[in-house]
Design an enzyme around this catalytic site. Structure first.
Site: not given
Length: 283
Positions: A148-149, A32, A153, A37, A185-187
């Site tokens: 960095e979002k 996504a 992680q 990306h 974001s993919s979301r």
């Protein structure tokens, strides 16, 4: 650009590149894909001879099956985007290819993996470490690129790399935002246009809090962000932690660290969709 589905095929291609002394860069993704990306891939292409992008929706890092089920899957569009920005290989394996048997490995890196996302999503970072370590073993990259979002992680992956003595450079890349300020974001594709407009307030309030912090205590600043966002219809803060940028431990005072980051997770919309972001107060 070549689309590859098996570890054997990918490693055969990369062995040829490595024999020529070429540097290999990896951009791990869950698909996504969006401009955020794309920015990682462009940097990877610029800094390496060969760029591998993995597209794999990793089930072991989802502690909520419903969250996994609704995560967008867009491989054809992903490949079109990746070809346009110069990726050499897209590695899109099946779950069976990456997990021929259950992965029972346990990764533990307190305190960075036990706070914030670690506290609210039990098992999430263990799943992240499982898949990223597998990808590192398959690709053997010289460099790996992460946005960095996902601030926490990156800290966890760095701890894992140190723990496993891996010879890979972790390259953090800046957050890419929509014109509204909303972190890409993919979301975001799961939000309506109206919900996206509401979600833009997350970064808006975080930005205002930097000025607020100049003459208010850390505790007052934390409360300002939480109260301001919860007052907006359609938003609900799950947590907002103001932490040391290295240890990720919560702070009590602005004088406690020279590297201070505010990390937030907010639920947005009717479904609702879980969004993360962060702001730097000191660095």
């Amino acid at each position: 650009m070549k689309l590859i589905h098996t570890i054997e095929d990918l490693q055969r291609n990369l062995t040829e590149a490595r024999a020529k002394g070429e540097k290999i860069g990896l951009v791990p993704t869950m698909g996504a894909l969006h401009e955020g990306h794309a920015s990682l891939v462009r940097r990877c292409v610029a800094e390496n001879d060969v760029t591998v992008v993995s597209v794999f929706l990793n089930p072991t890092q989802f502690n909520d099956k419903k969250d996994l089920e609704k995560y967008p899957r867009t491989l054809d569009a992903d490949c079109a985007l990746l070809e346009s920005v110069g990726a050499d290989f897209v590695f899109a394996p099946s779950v069976e290819e990456m997990y021929p048997e259950p992965d029972s490995r346990k990764f533990s890196y307190p305190p960075v993996d036990t706070v914030m996302e670690g506290a609210f999503r039990p098992g999430h970072f263990n799943g992240v470490c499982q898949i990223v370590s597998k990808l590192f073993a398959v690709v053997e990259p010289d460099r790996a690129y992460f946005g960095e979002k996902d601030f926490q992680q990156i800290a966890v992956i760095r701890a894992m790399v140190e723990d496993l003595h891996l010879k890979v450079e972790i390259v953090p890349c800046p957050v890419v935002r929509e014109k509204s300020g909303l972190a890409m974001s993919s979301r975001n594709t799961l939000l309506t246009d109206g919900e996206k407009a509401v979600a833009a307030h997350i970064f808006g309030i975080l930005s205002k809090s930097k000025n607020f912090a100049t003459n208010h205590t850390l505790k007052e600043t934390r409360q300002y962000v939480v109260d301001s966002l919860n007052a907006i219809v359609g938003l609900e803060v799950q947590y907002f932690a103001i932490v040391d940028g290295g240890s990720l431990q919560e702070l009590d005072s602005w004088s406690d660290s020279d590297d201070i980051v505010g990390c937030i997770t907010v639920f947005c919309g009717s479904q609702p969709i879980r969004l993360i972001d962060h702001v730097r107060y000191k660095e």
